[in-house]
Design a protein around this motif. Structure first.
Motif, PDB file in Angstrom:
ATOM      1  N   HIS A   1       9.928   6.500  -0.970  1.00  0.00           N
ATOM      2  CA  HIS A   1       9.060   5.396  -0.533  1.00  0.00           C
ATOM      3  C   HIS A   1       9.371   4.103  -1.294  1.00  0.00           C
TER       4      HIS A   1
ATOM      5  N   HIS B   1      11.330   0.259   0.020  1.00  0.00           N
ATOM      6  CA  HIS B   1      10.896  -1.138  -0.143  1.00  0.00           C
ATOM      7  C   HIS B   1      12.036  -2.077  -0.529  1.00  0.00           C
TER       8      HIS B   1
ATOM      9  N   TYR C   1      -0.121   1.134   6.321  1.00  0.00           N
ATOM     10  CA  TYR C   1       0.818   2.221   6.015  1.00  0.00           C
ATOM     11  C   TYR C   1       0.954   3.157   7.221  1.00  0.00           C
TER      12      TYR C   1
HETATM   13 ZN    ZN Z   1       4.644   0.922  -0.552  1.00  0.00          ZN
END
Ligand code: ZN
Length: 588
Positions: free
Chosen positions: A375, A379, A450
């Motif tokens: 995760h 980014h 999200y």
């Molecule tokens: Zn994040």
């Protein structure tokens, strides 16, 4: 705008709690937290919490007023020395900036949050005056008379200002969800320090223009002074370690690419390091560097060595080459769960798979890989390479990054797992409010950015119905908006332009409202009547009906009747579309 104290408190309460649930990481849900969250959600659905009330400080922080917009940040040189026992930091920041000739140095707004304070400011080597502006901002008087002579032919002028500051910074109580400095100890009782400040803002610990739209174009230099028994790490590459006479070491790191303010972060502790390389699809050799506490070296090595190359293989396939080749890629152990600190990912997942050992999707597909490595590294493409101007558009960071987990699974385990994982995380959507927040007031949208962000992107992909085109768009976004700050609208227009599909009502529906369209249907013999409700009247949805011969139809808000081949029913409409199916009365 100004609001009454009572409303302000209520609003601050709801916003801080929302921030608590929304920040980069998803929460673990213990029973206690579940009860707590239920209370919060109930609170947040009240009219008062939903109403939009922002303070002057929100506007000073969220708006690009003239005192912030006449100058553009070129480089930050941050020198910082933490005092572990006093929980204090002293430091300086030399801000190099540029401006259009004609916009002579003027009043300059600098953000530095209370209780930190600016001690002195130098402009052209002369001390200049400054004053407080609101609770967390300052106004420096860079008067024209301070200016050196400039070449009138130059359209862009460079200059710099040096700011000395100090104070006891806000301490993070529950990093990374509430931000601040972390002064803690490792398991052996030795000092361990870092910062987490996404959402809260980098001005919690250093003076800067704390607005996401203005990244230092030429990166940053971070100079950290620590006792020589400790090691200091920051973004980019290590330039030097200098020993000083007081048994101190000064570590200097530089990142040369543009970087978000909140990503600039020191890590200080009893770190050890190992290095590796990765053959990037860019044709370059990407330098990998890992920093963990000395006693965790054995546990960390196989975990990082396994999932970093797997992450890079998947994301370079879907998104294009790692965007910060020059600054290298690092993972640094942190006392909190994790954060996307550019070229120095914060990692605190315990060297276990999943999200602290759990699968957030509840499907089993999230158990075989380290959630934080995947995760937070996702980014690097969405948040760090492509950054939104306003945090109202943060879904571009979190939605695409949550979707990067789906794509990681697809790359390594196949489409079936990806579909299942995405549907799994979709069950966590609350639809409490839109995932795009309000502009100009430092307001993030719903924490659904999200799960709904990922679910919506899967829906969008099904709508486009061409995986190679979808992948080209993901790669194109990272290439065409490389190292830029953009708006959600730019991303939306990019999809519309590249697909030629009328997608705007779809974006508006899923990003700007919290209503989930309902697909109403009536089945009879070989016919299927369909329409969309609970949505914008203009919404049309091209969808594919799977079967021996897949059919492409476009559903609108008016009833339409479609002939279906034998054996094909409403069940053949893919569950990857994110809407609710509802059978309507057969008398229609
Ligand atoms: Zn994040």
């Amino acid at each position: 705008m100004q609001i009454s104290e009572k409303k302000k408190q209520a609003n601050k309460h709801s916003r801080s709690i929302l921030a608590y649930t929304q920040l980069c990481m998803l929460k673990t849900t213990s029973l206690l937290f579940g009860v707590f969250l239920l209370g919060i959600l109930t609170f947040c659905t009240t009219a008062e919490a939903q109403s939009t009330k922002f303070t002057t400080d929100d506007t000073l922080r969220g708006t690009l007023n003239w005192e912030r917009s006449w100058w553009n940040v070129q480089h930050y040189t941050i020198a910082v020395q933490p005092d572990y026992l006093g929980k204090k930091i002293i430091g300086s920041n030399t801000i190099q900036f540029s401006y259009q000739a004609g916009n002579n140095p003027n009043e300059m707004q600098i953000d530095l949050q209370s209780p930190m304070q600016i001690d002195s400011v130098f402009f052209h080597k002369k001390k200049i005056s400054f004053s407080k502006r609101g609770k967390d901002s300052w106004l420096l008087k860079l008067s024209k008379s301070n200016g050196a002579s400039r070449n009138a032919k130059k359209t862009l002028v460079s200059d710099s200002v040096l700011i000395y500051y100090s104070g006891n910074p806000r301490i993070a109580k529950n990093a990374p969800w509430d931000g601040g400095w972390i002064f803690t100890t490792d398991k052996k009782g030795r000092p361990w320090m870092t910062v987490a400040c996404q959402g809260l803002g980098a001005s919690v610990w250093y003076p800067c223009k704390d607005h996401q739209s203005d990244e230092p174009d030429n990166g940053a230099t971070i100079r950290i002074t620590v006792p020589d028994s400790l090691v200091a790490i920051a973004n980019g590459r290590l330039q030097s370690v200098t020993k000083s006479k007081n048994n101190e070491s000064i570590y200097e790191w530089t990142v040369i690419n543009p970087i978000n303010n909140y990503n600039i972060v020191p890590y200080i502790g009893k770190y050890v390091n190992w290095k590796d390389n990765y053959a990037s699809t860019s044709g370059n050799n990407l330098a990998l560097s890992y920093w963990v506490l000395d006693y965790n070296l054995e546990k960390a090595t196989p975990q990082f060595n396994r999932d970093t190359p797997r992450m890079l293989a998947a994301f370079e396939y879907w998104f294009g080459p790692y965007p910060f080749q020059e600054d290298g890629y690092k993972i640094v152990e942190s006392p909190h769960l994790g954060m996307e600190h550019q070229s120095a990912i914060a990692y605190g997942n315990g060297f276990t798979n999943g999200y602290r050992g759990r699968d957030l999707s509840g499907t089993g597909w999230g158990k075989d890989w380290d959630y934080i490595i995947i995760h937070e590294s996702g980014h690097e493409w969405f948040a760090n390479n492509i950054t939104t101007n306003d945090i109202a558009d943060m879904w571009v960071h979190e939605g695409f990054t949550m979707y990067s987990e789906v794509l990681f699974i697809e790359y390594h385990y196949g489409r079936e797992g990806a579909d299942a994982y995405c549907r799994g995380v979709r069950t966590r959507i609350r639809n409490d409010r839109p995932i795009i927040g309000q502009y100009g007031v430092n307001d993030e949208g719903s924490g659904d950015m999200y799960n709904k962000g990922a679910g919506f992107l899967h829906h969008l992909r099904e709508t486009i119905n061409n995986d190679s085109s979808f992948r080209e768009i993901l790669r194109g976004l990272n290439q065409d908006f490389r190292h830029q700050t953009i708006d959600s609208k730019d991303v939306e227009n990019y999809f519309i332009k590249k697909t030629g599909l009328p997608l705007q009502p779809l974006f508006d529906q899923y990003l700007r409202t919290n209503k989930v369209p309902v697909l109403e249907y009536v089945e009879s013999d070989s016919k299927l009547k369909l329409r969309l409700t609970n949505c914008n009247e203009l919404l049309t949805m091209p969808i594919r009906i799977d079967g021996k011969q897949p059919q492409n139809i476009t559903i609108t808000t008016s009833w339409q009747e479609f002939n279906m081949p034998e054996g094909v029913s409403i069940k053949n409409i893919s569950d990857n579309f994110y809407f609710t199916k509802k059978e309507a009365s057969s008398s229609l």
